[in-house]
Enzyme design. Structure first.
Site, PDB file in Angstrom:
ATOM      1  N   HIS A 129      -3.657  -5.779   1.218  1.00  0.00           N
ATOM      2  CA  HIS A 129      -3.430  -6.055   2.642  1.00  0.00           C
ATOM      3  C   HIS A 129      -3.918  -7.463   2.969  1.00  0.00           C
ATOM      4  O   HIS A 129      -4.813  -7.994   2.311  1.00  0.00           O
ATOM      5  CB  HIS A 129      -4.200  -5.057   3.505  1.00  0.00           C
ATOM      6  CG  HIS A 129      -3.653  -3.675   3.488  1.00  0.00           C
ATOM      7  ND1 HIS A 129      -2.489  -3.314   4.130  1.00  0.00           N
ATOM      8  CD2 HIS A 129      -4.128  -2.544   2.903  1.00  0.00           C
ATOM      9  CE1 HIS A 129      -2.265  -2.027   3.948  1.00  0.00           C
ATOM     10  NE2 HIS A 129      -3.242  -1.529   3.209  1.00  0.00           N
ATOM     11  N   CYS A 180       0.833  -1.201   0.000  1.00  0.00           N
ATOM     12  CA  CYS A 180       0.000   0.000   0.000  1.00  0.00           C
ATOM     13  C   CYS A 180       0.872   1.256   0.000  1.00  0.00           C
ATOM     14  O   CYS A 180       1.564   1.529  -0.975  1.00  0.00           O
ATOM     15  CB  CYS A 180      -0.976  -0.040   1.176  1.00  0.00           C
ATOM     16  SG  CYS A 180      -2.427   1.020   0.954  1.00  0.00           S
TER      17      CYS A 180
END
Length: 481
Positions: free
Chosen positions: A427, A330
């Site tokens: 994630h 991310c």
């Protein structure tokens, strides 16, 4: 359709863990139980089944209840982006980024959303266990409060106050809280408990009686330190710890100032063959690291500056020269590129920042947040991966032609030409057992044949046993109204 609330004498007294244990204990009694936290502040968020985001602690508590996480379990989530400002998430969606004084003005209108979510949960379950935030003793924040006594009185929910004996001064914590509370707020408190005791709890018998005598409140027990707490997701970045040093391969993770969604690391921390080292400010990246992880960040450009201030860019260059691997997740993925542009000032002052240049990609921050659970396949192994995306910004460039994963025919992430530097927006990757073993195997790390999800369930059961053994759980549940 009843509720009881656990508030703390301060932050980090163990409220989230205690609520998770009580939720599992209530569920084992055959009750339909749900967790609720009116207001949370955390950059460790979970994507819910109904397409929003809530604090990670409420997602863990939902698991303890046997439920999917829902936005109503945490209707107001504050995600700090700077020392003075935070993104305000209301019922799962971003409302605004506000500074502290601006948020204070917002709170009265947020109480309506809080009570709406609470009523929905209450109507769907036998019991709701509510967690406060910070401490009701912060009476300077009482006006417009939606997190502690303001909520308790608005919703007519009885309160049990938790004190943390591990940090010392627990008698003053609880007695002092009674002393500063408004009398009408103090009337909401039905009792107290002591958490994180180390040693023989009987040694605190006199202190326990003293608290009861000075407050007039009923004691519900003394909870010893729960030694398996580190095996459950931490909510506060201050709780992140390196795994105990042991024989095995070192994986290093950079602890950014705005680190986010750091529960990505939990499965690695539990691997017996892995030394997970959280590299903090002023520390160097270990020279023996096989893999360096750049985790998520709530403020990518801010944490890029933080990374350089620690000299980690120099350490990363040396790590790569030694043949090491790098994984950016991310915000960490965005940092690996050539530059990060924020023309509209979404995460801070408008502008652009030079990235590390380790991946040939560029990122532009955009107002729309991608927030979804995803099923993907890892490009390198073909293994299925379930995770979630929770980010602003889109990354493009030549290295995206070598994707990290594929999602419904869409390429995701990027890999360098040499294959040792990878970036992904996904994630939760390492929670997938087969993928984790295969990924670590490619690094020459022999992972254990373990089921991470089953391990978390086992720890939640142990937590419920621990709570049952040391608290008057029947008495606590009987308070609910």
């Amino acid at each position: 359709m009843k509720a009881v609330m656990l508030q703390g004498c301060g932050s980090n007294v163990g409220k989230s863990m205690l609520v998770a244990g009580l939720c599992r204990a209530a569920r084992r009694r055959g009750l339909s139980v749900a967790p609720f936290k009116p207001q949370n502040m955390s950059n460790n968020a979970a994507v819910t089944a109904d397409g929003g985001e809530i604090g990670r602690a409420q997602a863990l508590q939902a698991l303890a209840c046997g439920l999917e996480p829902l936005i109503d379990m945490n209707p107001v989530l504050l995600k700090p982006e700077s020392e003075t400002g935070a993104q305000v998430i209301v019922q799962g969606k971003r409302l605004v980024t506000a500074r502290a004084w601006e948020y204070a003005a917002l709170k009265p209108q947020l109480m309506e959303a809080v009570l709406e979510s609470f009523r929905r949960l209450k109507s769907a379950h036998d019991l709701v266990i509510v967690e406060g935030a910070g401490s009701p003793a912060e009476v300077n924040l009482r006006a417009g409060d939606i997190a502690n006594m303001g909520f308790a009185r608005a919703a007519n929910v009885p309160v049990v106050l938790a004190g943390d004996i591990d940090r010392g001064g627990v008698i003053a914590q609880i007695v002092g809280t009674k002393a500063v509370l408004d009398p009408a707020d103090a009337e909401m408190v039905a009792g107290f408990l002591i958490n994180k005791f180390r040693g023989d709890p009987r040694l605190f018998d006199d202190g326990y009686r003293l608290i009861a005598a000075h407050t007039g409140w009923r004691g519900f027990g003394v909870v010893p330190w729960f030694s398996q707490a580190h095996l459950l997701p931490a909510e506060d970045a201050l709780d992140i710890a390196s795994a105990p040093r042991r024989e095995g391969i070192t994986i290093a993770c950079l602890t950014f100032s705005r680190i986010a969604n750091f529960d990505d690391l939990d499965p690695l921390k539990a691997e017996p063959c892995v030394n997970l080292v959280m590299v903090r400010a002023g520390e160097a990246i270990p020279g023996d690291a096989r893999l360096v992880i750049l985790p998520g960040s709530k403020s990518t450009r801010c944490d890029l500056a933080y990374l350089r201030a620690q000299g980690w860019d120099i350490d990363l260059a040396a790590h790569i020269r030694r043949g090491g691997h790098v994984l950016g997740i991310c915000g960490g993925y965005q940092m690996l590129g050539r530059k990060v542009c924020d023309p509209d000032g979404i995460e801070g002052p408008a502008g652009e920042t030079a990235g590390l240049g380790l991946l040939d990609v560029e990122t532009v921050m955009t107002p729309d947040k991608r927030l979804s659970r995803v099923k993907a396949s890892h490009a390198g192994t073909g293994l299925p991966v379930e995770g979630y995306e929770i980010h602003i910004g889109r990354s493009h460039g030549p290295d995206c032609a070598r994707p990290f994963a594929r999602i419904k025919g869409r390429d995701e992430g990027a890999i360098s030409a040499g294959g040792r530097i990878c970036g992904s927006y996904l994630h939760g990757l390492f929670h997938e057992d087969a993928f984790r073993r295969a990924y670590l195997g490619q690094l020459g790390i022999h992972a254990a044949a373990r089921n991470h999800a089953a391990g978390v369930e086992t720890v939640l059961d142990a937590l419920a046993d621990h709570v049952e053994a040391h608290l008057d759980v029947p008495g606590l549940l009987a308070l609910a109204r």
